[in-house]
Motif scaffolding. Sequence first.
Motif, PDB file in Angstrom:
ATOM      1  N   MET A  16      14.185 -14.886 -10.335  1.00 52.88           N
ATOM      2  CA  MET A  16      15.107 -15.396 -10.968  1.00 52.88           C
ATOM      3  C   MET A  16      14.779 -15.632 -12.474  1.00 52.88           C
ATOM      4  O   MET A  16      13.478 -16.107 -12.681  1.00 52.88           O
ATOM      5  CB  MET A  16      15.692 -16.491 -10.429  1.00 52.88           C
TER       6      MET A  16
ATOM      7  N   ASN B 171      16.937 -17.657 -14.626  1.00 50.63           N
ATOM      8  CA  ASN B 171      17.576 -18.461 -15.090  1.00 50.63           C
ATOM      9  C   ASN B 171      18.441 -19.455 -14.171  1.00 50.63           C
ATOM     10  O   ASN B 171      18.644 -18.864 -13.123  1.00 50.63           O
ATOM     11  CB  ASN B 171      18.511 -18.044 -16.410  1.00 50.63           C
ATOM     12  N   SER B 172      18.761 -20.584 -14.590  1.00 50.37           N
ATOM     13  CA  SER B 172      19.675 -21.441 -13.579  1.00 50.37           C
ATOM     14  C   SER B 172      20.291 -22.232 -14.755  1.00 50.37           C
ATOM     15  O   SER B 172      20.028 -22.260 -15.759  1.00 50.37           O
ATOM     16  CB  SER B 172      19.069 -22.123 -12.558  1.00 50.37           C
ATOM     17  N   CYS B 173      21.376 -23.217 -13.983  1.00 50.45           N
ATOM     18  CA  CYS B 173      22.199 -24.092 -14.838  1.00 50.45           C
ATOM     19  C   CYS B 173      21.020 -25.233 -15.547  1.00 50.45           C
ATOM     20  O   CYS B 173      21.383 -25.505 -16.747  1.00 50.45           O
ATOM     21  CB  CYS B 173      23.030 -24.733 -14.100  1.00 50.45           C
TER      22      CYS B 173
ATOM     23  N   CYS C 182      18.658 -28.020  -9.224  1.00 53.01           N
ATOM     24  CA  CYS C 182      17.677 -27.691 -10.644  1.00 53.01           C
ATOM     25  C   CYS C 182      16.925 -28.746 -10.716  1.00 53.01           C
ATOM     26  O   CYS C 182      15.543 -28.674 -11.256  1.00 53.01           O
ATOM     27  CB  CYS C 182      18.702 -27.075 -11.635  1.00 53.01           C
TER      28      CYS C 182
ATOM     29  N   GLU D 235      15.463 -24.594  -8.378  1.00 54.40           N
ATOM     30  CA  GLU D 235      16.417 -23.596  -9.169  1.00 54.40           C
ATOM     31  C   GLU D 235      16.931 -22.413  -8.260  1.00 54.40           C
ATOM     32  O   GLU D 235      17.897 -21.883  -8.545  1.00 54.40           O
ATOM     33  CB  GLU D 235      15.540 -22.858 -10.453  1.00 54.40           C
ATOM     34  N   GLN D 236      16.329 -21.872  -7.227  1.00 54.11           N
ATOM     35  CA  GLN D 236      16.639 -20.958  -6.449  1.00 54.11           C
ATOM     36  C   GLN D 236      17.862 -21.215  -5.783  1.00 54.11           C
ATOM     37  O   GLN D 236      18.790 -20.400  -5.146  1.00 54.11           O
ATOM     38  CB  GLN D 236      15.654 -20.499  -5.322  1.00 54.11           C
ATOM     39  N   TYR D 237      18.053 -22.765  -5.576  1.00 55.78           N
ATOM     40  CA  TYR D 237      19.313 -23.122  -4.655  1.00 55.78           C
ATOM     41  C   TYR D 237      20.530 -23.682  -5.891  1.00 55.78           C
ATOM     42  O   TYR D 237      21.335 -24.688  -5.453  1.00 55.78           O
ATOM     43  CB  TYR D 237      19.159 -24.157  -3.654  1.00 55.78           C
ATOM     44  N   CYS D 238      20.533 -23.199  -7.055  1.00 59.43           N
ATOM     45  CA  CYS D 238      21.080 -23.753  -8.342  1.00 59.43           C
ATOM     46  C   CYS D 238      22.540 -23.706  -7.602  1.00 59.43           C
ATOM     47  O   CYS D 238      23.191 -22.870  -7.264  1.00 59.43           O
ATOM     48  CB  CYS D 238      21.112 -22.960  -9.411  1.00 59.43           C
TER      49      CYS D 238
ATOM     50  N   ASN E  70      21.784 -19.164  -9.228  1.00 56.59           N
ATOM     51  CA  ASN E  70      20.571 -18.767 -10.175  1.00 56.59           C
ATOM     52  C   ASN E  70      21.057 -17.484 -10.693  1.00 56.59           C
ATOM     53  O   ASN E  70      21.655 -16.768 -10.137  1.00 56.59           O
ATOM     54  CB  ASN E  70      19.245 -18.922  -9.398  1.00 56.59           C
TER      55      ASN E  70
ATOM     56  N   PHE F 284      11.397 -20.042 -17.161  1.00 58.81           N
ATOM     57  CA  PHE F 284      11.082 -19.078 -15.812  1.00 58.81           C
ATOM     58  C   PHE F 284       9.977 -18.091 -15.846  1.00 58.81           C
ATOM     59  O   PHE F 284       9.971 -16.882 -15.125  1.00 58.81           O
ATOM     60  CB  PHE F 284      12.445 -18.327 -15.422  1.00 58.81           C
TER      61      PHE F 284
ATOM     62  N   GLY G  29      11.412 -22.690  -5.836  1.00 62.33           N
ATOM     63  CA  GLY G  29      11.576 -23.057  -7.253  1.00 62.33           C
ATOM     64  C   GLY G  29      10.233 -22.538  -8.240  1.00 62.33           C
ATOM     65  O   GLY G  29       9.135 -21.986  -7.736  1.00 62.33           O
TER      66      GLY G  29
END
Length: 362
Positions: free
Chosen positions: A106, A108-110, A116, A121-124, A128, A156, A311
């Motif tokens: 990944m 990016n994420s929010c 996050c 972040e993988q579960y944004c 993601n 990231f 993450g």
Amino acid sequence: MFAASSKLNTLRIGVTMPTVNAYAAPGAAEPLVKTTIERRELGPHDVLIEIKYAGICHSDIHTVRGDWGPQQYPLTPGHEIAGVVTEVGNEVTKHTVGDRVGVGCMVNSCGHCVNCEKGNEQYCLEGNVGTYGAVDRDGTITQGGYSTHVVVTEDFVLRIPDGLDLDVATPLLCAGITTYSPLNRWGAGPGKKVAVVGLGGLGHMGVKIAHAMGAEVTVLSQSLKKKEDGLRLGADHYYATSDPETFEKLAGTFDVILNTVSAPIDLNAYLGLLAAGGAMVSVGAPPESLAVNAFSLIGGGKTLAGSMIGGIRETQEMLDFCAEHGFGADIELIPAEQINEAYERVLASDVRYRFVIDAATF
């Protein structure tokens, strides 16, 4: 700056959009071909990475062939990336030119949802942004690591410790964290018995990591043809699941079972191998639905779980762990012209245990 061999426009922050050499899939049923792709302008928080190596993951094959849903083509895959920072945006604080770095699944994420903020972040909750085939925050479709350069926001980008060679570190950005995260979460370590189902790209890392954590490790594979490898990688025991006696002999044995295969298996049979309170965690993703009898879980207070990469903080922890224990992935280094052949070999399980592309050949 970008090397001249990449046939790029010279990059200046906020001025031009670079074009880089790459390999891409023109369509779901077509082989990957040599091409060029555009990278975004280097923003204030971005890092420009000259890619040295890119790993081939089974997920790349599933994705470019449309197995997991329709894609926008042409598509450049690759989410196991290792290289060197060649330029940074004027507000970057985490990386400097010359740093050895990696990029995983990944980019990016929010950054503000509860997951996050917890470093997951993988579960944004907003989703993601995958390294390729995803819609980035600026509306563009991300393109992956089968290329000479990539631009990624600094949050990231991972630091690859000096104790890891870049080529063997490359698969850690997916296969390493995919197996480290569940083993870490479910407490693999001294006094714990861990079984790894499958000895492939994921499984061989699961064995190495569980062994380094101090667990007693057993490989469960269809046959015994990789037994010598399994023991060399750190397994204490090795059993063939094609032998019905395996499930009788090992019933009620394991604290953790890590399922790395992307093919349908009899979940109830494997749950029978867990000790009371044990957990079976799936990281492989077969396209078919798998059935489970509730009593396979109730009788013994067992857990059936899943895990997806990790993450950024945990991925860095994994890289540091592997460097501390002196191992990366077992790889076969190939030139870019062999990508399509490598895909077929992955499907035939003919690799020990991860293909890595020399990015100089793009």
